[in-house]
Scaffold this motif. Structure first.
Motif, PDB file in Angstrom:
ATOM      1  N   PHE A  45      -2.890 -11.495 -58.090  1.00 63.05           N
ATOM      2  CA  PHE A  45      -1.572 -11.792 -57.525  1.00 63.05           C
ATOM      3  C   PHE A  45      -1.670 -11.625 -56.003  1.00 63.05           C
ATOM      4  CE2 PHE A  45      -0.882 -10.876 -61.889  1.00 63.05           C
ATOM      5  CZ  PHE A  45       0.255 -11.579 -62.275  1.00 63.05           C
ATOM      6  N   VAL A  46      -1.888 -12.726 -55.321  1.00 67.38           N
ATOM      7  CA  VAL A  46      -2.131 -12.689 -53.879  1.00 67.38           C
ATOM      8  C   VAL A  46      -0.846 -12.999 -53.125  1.00 67.38           C
ATOM      9  CG1 VAL A  46      -3.453 -13.673 -51.976  1.00 67.38           C
ATOM     10  CG2 VAL A  46      -4.517 -13.376 -54.223  1.00 67.38           C
ATOM     11  N   GLY A  47      -0.567 -12.196 -52.101  1.00 65.97           N
ATOM     12  CA  GLY A  47       0.604 -12.411 -51.264  1.00 65.97           C
ATOM     13  C   GLY A  47       0.490 -11.595 -49.997  1.00 65.97           C
ATOM     14  N   PRO A  48       1.521 -11.602 -49.166  1.00 63.80           N
ATOM     15  CA  PRO A  48       1.498 -10.784 -47.945  1.00 63.80           C
ATOM     16  C   PRO A  48       1.274  -9.317 -48.281  1.00 63.80           C
ATOM     17  CG  PRO A  48       3.348 -12.310 -47.910  1.00 63.80           C
ATOM     18  CD  PRO A  48       2.766 -12.381 -49.287  1.00 63.80           C
ATOM     19  N   CYS A  49       0.604  -8.625 -47.393  1.00 64.61           N
ATOM     20  CA  CYS A  49       0.340  -7.197 -47.608  1.00 64.61           C
ATOM     21  C   CYS A  49       1.653  -6.417 -47.566  1.00 64.61           C
ATOM     22  CB  CYS A  49      -0.617  -6.668 -46.555  1.00 64.61           C
ATOM     23  SG  CYS A  49      -2.242  -7.480 -46.573  1.00 64.61           S
ATOM     24  N   ASP A  50       1.822  -5.499 -48.493  1.00 66.45           N
ATOM     25  CA  ASP A  50       3.066  -4.726 -48.572  1.00 66.45           C
ATOM     26  C   ASP A  50       3.371  -3.993 -47.272  1.00 66.45           C
ATOM     27  OD1 ASP A  50       3.625  -5.502 -51.190  1.00 66.45           O
ATOM     28  OD2 ASP A  50       2.566  -3.798 -52.068  1.00 66.45           O
ATOM     29  N   VAL A  51       2.352  -3.445 -46.627  1.00 68.71           N
ATOM     30  CA  VAL A  51       2.596  -2.686 -45.400  1.00 68.71           C
ATOM     31  C   VAL A  51       3.135  -3.594 -44.291  1.00 68.71           C
ATOM     32  CG1 VAL A  51       0.952  -0.850 -45.901  1.00 68.71           C
ATOM     33  CG2 VAL A  51       0.162  -2.932 -44.750  1.00 68.71           C
ATOM     34  N   ASP A  52       2.760  -4.874 -44.314  1.00 66.86           N
ATOM     35  CA  ASP A  52       3.288  -5.811 -43.319  1.00 66.86           C
ATOM     36  C   ASP A  52       4.732  -6.186 -43.631  1.00 66.86           C
ATOM     37  OD1 ASP A  52       0.822  -5.742 -42.119  1.00 66.86           O
ATOM     38  OD2 ASP A  52       0.107  -7.597 -43.036  1.00 66.86           O
ATOM     39  N   ILE A  53       5.038  -6.321 -44.918  1.00 65.26           N
ATOM     40  CA  ILE A  53       6.432  -6.580 -45.308  1.00 65.26           C
ATOM     41  C   ILE A  53       7.308  -5.402 -44.914  1.00 65.26           C
ATOM     42  CG2 ILE A  53       7.974  -6.882 -47.288  1.00 65.26           C
ATOM     43  CD1 ILE A  53       5.865  -8.557 -48.615  1.00 65.26           C
ATOM     44  N   ALA A  54       6.779  -4.187 -45.039  1.00 67.03           N
ATOM     45  CA  ALA A  54       7.539  -2.999 -44.630  1.00 67.03           C
ATOM     46  C   ALA A  54       7.909  -3.071 -43.159  1.00 67.03           C
ATOM     47  CB  ALA A  54       6.724  -1.737 -44.919  1.00 67.03           C
ATOM     48  N   GLU A  55       7.008  -3.558 -42.325  1.00 70.95           N
ATOM     49  CA  GLU A  55       7.301  -3.710 -40.902  1.00 70.95           C
ATOM     50  C   GLU A  55       8.441  -4.701 -40.686  1.00 70.95           C
ATOM     51  OE1 GLU A  55       6.091  -2.151 -38.295  1.00 70.95           O
ATOM     52  OE2 GLU A  55       4.692  -0.885 -39.398  1.00 70.95           O
ATOM     53  N   THR A  56       8.440  -5.797 -41.448  1.00 73.04           N
ATOM     54  CA  THR A  56       9.513  -6.793 -41.322  1.00 73.04           C
ATOM     55  C   THR A  56      10.850  -6.208 -41.745  1.00 73.04           C
ATOM     56  OG1 THR A  56       7.944  -8.591 -41.738  1.00 73.04           O
ATOM     57  CG2 THR A  56      10.275  -9.087 -42.023  1.00 73.04           C
ATOM     58  N   ILE A  57      10.856  -5.474 -42.851  1.00 69.64           N
ATOM     59  CA  ILE A  57      12.100  -4.851 -43.318  1.00 69.64           C
ATOM     60  C   ILE A  57      12.582  -3.823 -42.303  1.00 69.64           C
ATOM     61  CG2 ILE A  57      13.096  -3.368 -45.104  1.00 69.64           C
ATOM     62  CD1 ILE A  57      11.243  -4.741 -47.116  1.00 69.64           C
ATOM     63  N   ASP A  58      11.667  -3.065 -41.747  1.00 71.79           N
ATOM     64  CA  ASP A  58      11.989  -2.095 -40.700  1.00 71.79           C
ATOM     65  C   ASP A  58      12.724  -2.790 -39.563  1.00 71.79           C
ATOM     66  OD1 ASP A  58      12.054  -0.209 -38.679  1.00 71.79           O
ATOM     67  OD2 ASP A  58       9.920   0.253 -38.753  1.00 71.79           O
ATOM     68  N   ASP A  59      12.205  -3.915 -39.112  1.00 65.38           N
ATOM     69  CA  ASP A  59      12.817  -4.658 -38.010  1.00 65.38           C
ATOM     70  C   ASP A  59      14.206  -5.157 -38.382  1.00 65.38           C
ATOM     71  OD1 ASP A  59      12.521  -6.081 -35.356  1.00 65.38           O
ATOM     72  OD2 ASP A  59      12.808  -7.824 -36.670  1.00 65.38           O
ATOM     73  N   ARG A  60      14.365  -5.657 -39.620  1.00 60.55           N
ATOM     74  CA  ARG A  60      15.674  -6.178 -40.059  1.00 60.55           C
ATOM     75  C   ARG A  60      16.708  -5.059 -40.158  1.00 60.55           C
ATOM     76  NH1 ARG A  60      13.096 -10.001 -38.885  1.00 60.55           N
ATOM     77  NH2 ARG A  60      12.882 -11.968 -40.031  1.00 60.55           N
ATOM     78  N   LEU A  61      16.286  -3.899 -40.634  1.00 60.61           N
ATOM     79  CA  LEU A  61      17.220  -2.780 -40.736  1.00 60.61           C
ATOM     80  C   LEU A  61      17.680  -2.318 -39.353  1.00 60.61           C
ATOM     81  CD1 LEU A  61      15.461  -0.668 -43.529  1.00 60.61           C
ATOM     82  CD2 LEU A  61      17.644  -1.873 -43.751  1.00 60.61           C
ATOM     83  N   SER A  62      16.763  -2.260 -38.422  1.00 59.73           N
ATOM     84  CA  SER A  62      17.113  -1.777 -37.085  1.00 59.73           C
ATOM     85  C   SER A  62      18.008  -2.762 -36.336  1.00 59.73           C
ATOM     86  CB  SER A  62      15.835  -1.525 -36.283  1.00 59.73           C
ATOM     87  OG  SER A  62      15.120  -2.734 -36.080  1.00 59.73           O
ATOM     88  N   LYS A  63      17.980  -4.036 -36.714  1.00 66.43           N
ATOM     89  CA  LYS A  63      18.775  -5.049 -36.031  1.00 66.43           C
ATOM     90  C   LYS A  63      19.986  -5.510 -36.838  1.00 66.43           C
ATOM     91  CE  LYS A  63      14.751  -6.907 -33.566  1.00 66.43           C
ATOM     92  NZ  LYS A  63      13.873  -8.096 -33.371  1.00 66.43           N
ATOM     93  N   ALA A  64      20.275  -4.828 -37.939  1.00 66.94           N
ATOM     94  CA  ALA A  64      21.380  -5.261 -38.805  1.00 66.94           C
ATOM     95  C   ALA A  64      22.700  -5.269 -38.057  1.00 66.94           C
ATOM     96  CB  ALA A  64      21.473  -4.343 -40.014  1.00 66.94           C
ATOM     97  N   THR A  65      23.457  -6.338 -38.219  1.00 65.07           N
ATOM     98  CA  THR A  65      24.769  -6.452 -37.581  1.00 65.07           C
ATOM     99  C   THR A  65      25.899  -6.271 -38.584  1.00 65.07           C
ATOM    100  OG1 THR A  65      24.656  -8.848 -37.858  1.00 65.07           O
ATOM    101  CG2 THR A  65      23.919  -7.950 -35.745  1.00 65.07           C
ATOM    102  N   GLN A  66      25.566  -5.935 -39.808  1.00 65.69           N
ATOM    103  CA  GLN A  66      26.544  -5.527 -40.812  1.00 65.69           C
ATOM    104  C   GLN A  66      25.791  -4.657 -41.817  1.00 65.69           C
ATOM    105  OE1 GLN A  66      26.897  -9.755 -42.618  1.00 65.69           O
ATOM    106  NE2 GLN A  66      27.517  -8.424 -44.310  1.00 65.69           N
ATOM    107  N   PRO A  67      26.478  -3.863 -42.617  1.00 63.52           N
ATOM    108  CA  PRO A  67      25.775  -3.021 -43.590  1.00 63.52           C
ATOM    109  C   PRO A  67      24.816  -3.871 -44.421  1.00 63.52           C
ATOM    110  CG  PRO A  67      28.102  -2.476 -43.564  1.00 63.52           C
ATOM    111  CD  PRO A  67      27.952  -3.718 -42.726  1.00 63.52           C
ATOM    112  N   LEU A  68      23.605  -3.409 -44.562  1.00 68.33           N
ATOM    113  CA  LEU A  68      22.556  -4.210 -45.187  1.00 68.33           C
ATOM    114  C   LEU A  68      21.973  -3.485 -46.397  1.00 68.33           C
ATOM    115  CD1 LEU A  68      20.817  -6.795 -44.910  1.00 68.33           C
ATOM    116  CD2 LEU A  68      19.276  -5.490 -43.429  1.00 68.33           C
ATOM    117  N   PHE A  69      21.934  -4.186 -47.525  1.00 73.08           N
ATOM    118  CA  PHE A  69      21.245  -3.685 -48.715  1.00 73.08           C
ATOM    119  C   PHE A  69      20.010  -4.544 -48.936  1.00 73.08           C
ATOM    120  CE2 PHE A  69      20.803  -4.176 -53.494  1.00 73.08           C
ATOM    121  CZ  PHE A  69      20.025  -3.039 -53.647  1.00 73.08           C
ATOM    122  N   VAL A  70      18.843  -3.912 -48.843  1.00 74.24           N
ATOM    123  CA  VAL A  70      17.576  -4.606 -49.050  1.00 74.24           C
ATOM    124  C   VAL A  70      16.932  -4.089 -50.330  1.00 74.24           C
ATOM    125  CG1 VAL A  70      15.277  -5.106 -48.127  1.00 74.24           C
ATOM    126  CG2 VAL A  70      17.240  -4.902 -46.569  1.00 74.24           C
TER     127      VAL A  70
END
Length: 472
Positions: free
Chosen positions: A342-367
């Motif tokens: 099951f090949v896909g983006p590395c989980d640790v890289d996805i964590a970085e993307t989620i980190d960025d989205r949480l820090s820039k959220a302009t409304q309450p965010l559920f991920v």
């Protein structure tokens, strides 16, 4: 003793040998059809499973064993062209039963994923490639034997075959029956419902409150409960970080699981042990994303694999996600990819993307994030080399150690994310125990439990007046 006497003795011995040889050959000739029938109907069709069970954990196969016998008994009286499809049908049934047991799959929902299986790179795994080659060879041998000896097999003794089958079935059940190999959806019948969302208190976030922190729920692939407490300490050591504990109250626990990943999703998202198909039918429960959306949250799901797997592109909107990001729909370009079959983006890289989205959220965010890289079989050497996994490291098994390093990388990434977003409510939970093939690896985990870890902020964020714009 003179030469005449020697000749007489030699002649007598020769007669005895010939008579004895004729008797043996006569017995073999008499037993031949029965022996061929037992070999063709019982031993050859199950030879690979017998050999594999010495090393890997094959579940009990009563139905396939009986099916092979029936097909052979019918097939020896049919033309060869009619026998081949019958035999291959039983092989497919046998393989389906084994895979469904090993991976906790609900057979009734497998047809939903047939198209998605084209995205699984089975032959990239040495284990799967080897098993595929061996299966092909044994199936070919079984068919050849059946076509070659079908005529004498007709004369085989059915009573002897029945006794052999009975003994074989008894041995199969005695050796291969195991709770750790029999945890499909039916395992939940009669058991009280449990979920990490409820047990950890995470469900309280859906209740009315002026506080609306960002929320992250991580379903960790194949994360099971290690039996050894010292190994658990090593695995979860990322959460012992001083800065993390200063910002968060960390609680842990376990919960029962039933079925494959999609059942784990329904367990945590929808507080249900039903299959996700109930949402497609429009009769499903009210799920966590819907409840948080009613509080003003933007609900987003993230998974590094194809949207077709488990039909997520269809039922995620029904569960309440306004946006779902998959490998085939992601706008972020990931340069690295991880995983075996099951090949896909590395989980640790996805964590970085989620980190960025949480820090820039302009409304309450559920991920809601379903991880991918720890899907069995894992590829050694893909994670940070924390341990000497070639020798098993602190986990005592190379395969378990390789999986643990992937989980440790993930936990370290979530820990960093939490420190950078100290007001975020975070819950991590396993979907099911790791479906490891080898017995020695599988028995290191509890057969019916998965762990959860909750990070609750020590200093909850004060109410925030968000702008109306939505995050990218």
């Amino acid at each position: 003793m003179d030469s005449a006497e020697n000749g007489f003795v030699d002649a007598r011995e020769t007669v005895r040998e010939r008579v004895g040889g004729w008797a043996v050959r006569r017995r073999i000739a008499q037993a031949g059809p029965t022996l061929l029938l037992v070999v063709g109907a019982l031993l050859l069709p199950n030879a690979l499973a017998i050999l594999a069970s010495l090393w890997i954990g094959i579940p009990a196969r009563s139905a396939p064993i009986a099916a092979y016998v029936v097909v052979i008994l019918v097939g020896i009286r049919l033309p060869p062209l009619a026998v081949v499809p019958l035999y291959l049908t039983v092989v497919a049934f046998d393989l389906l039963m084994i895979v469904s047991e090993i991976f906790f799959l609900d057979i009734g929902s497998i047809h939903h994923n047939l198209d998605a299986l084209t995205h699984v790179r089975l032959l990239s795994s040495p284990l799967y490639a080897g098993l595929t080659a061996a299966l092909t060879a044994f199936v070919a041998a079984g068919l050849w034997f059946l076509v070659r000896y079908r005529a004498p097999m007709v004369r085989g003794n059915r009573i002897v075959l029945a006794l052999a089958v009975s003994g074989f079935l008894f041995a199969d059940i005695a050796i291969n029956s195991s709770a750790s190999l029999s945890l499909g959806p039916a395992a939940a019948i009669g058991q009280p419902f449990q979920s990490a969302v409820q047990a950890s208190g995470f469900a309280a976030l859906t209740e009315p409150s002026p506080r609306k922190p960002n929320v992250l729920l991580v379903l960790v692939g194949s994360l099971g409960v290690l039996r050894d407490p010292r190994q658990r300490e090593v695995l979860f050591s990322a959460f012992d970080d001083a800065a993390l504990r200063e910002a968060f109250s960390i609680t842990t626990g376990t919960t029962s699981f039933f079925g494959a990943t999609s059942y784990g999703e329904m367990r945590e998202l929808c507080h249900s042990r039903s299959a996700y198909t109930v949402l497609l039918d429009g009769h499903g429960p009210t799920c966590l994303p819907v409840q948080l959306a009613a509080r003003g949250y933007r609900t987003v799901s993230v998974h590094g694999f194809t949207s077709a797997f488990y039909d997520r592109s269809s039922w995620y909107p029904k569960a309440g996600f306004v946006r779902s990001v998959f490998q085939d729909t992601a706008t972020t370009a990931y340069t690295r990819h991880c995983g075996g079959a099951f090949v896909g983006p590395c989980d640790v890289d996805i964590a970085e993307t989620i980190d960025d989205r949480l820090s820039k959220a302009t409304q309450p965010l559920f991920v809601y994030w379903v991880t991918l890289n720890s899907h069995v079989p894992v590829r050694p050497g893909e994670a940070t080399p924390r341990h000497d996994c070639k020798t098993g490291g602190p986990f005592g098994d190379p395969e378990v150690c390789a999986m643990a390093e992937i989980w440790e990388d993930l936990f370290a990434a979530v820990s960093r994310l939490a420190i950078r977003n100290p007001g975020t409510e975070i819950l991590l939970v396993g979907d099911h125990a790791p479906p490891l093939w080898r017995r020695a690896a599988r028995v290191r985990f509890e057969p019916d439990r998965v762990p959860w870890i909750r990070l609750a902020p020590h200093h909850p964020a004060t109410p925030v007046l968000y702008r109306t714009a939505s995050p990218q």
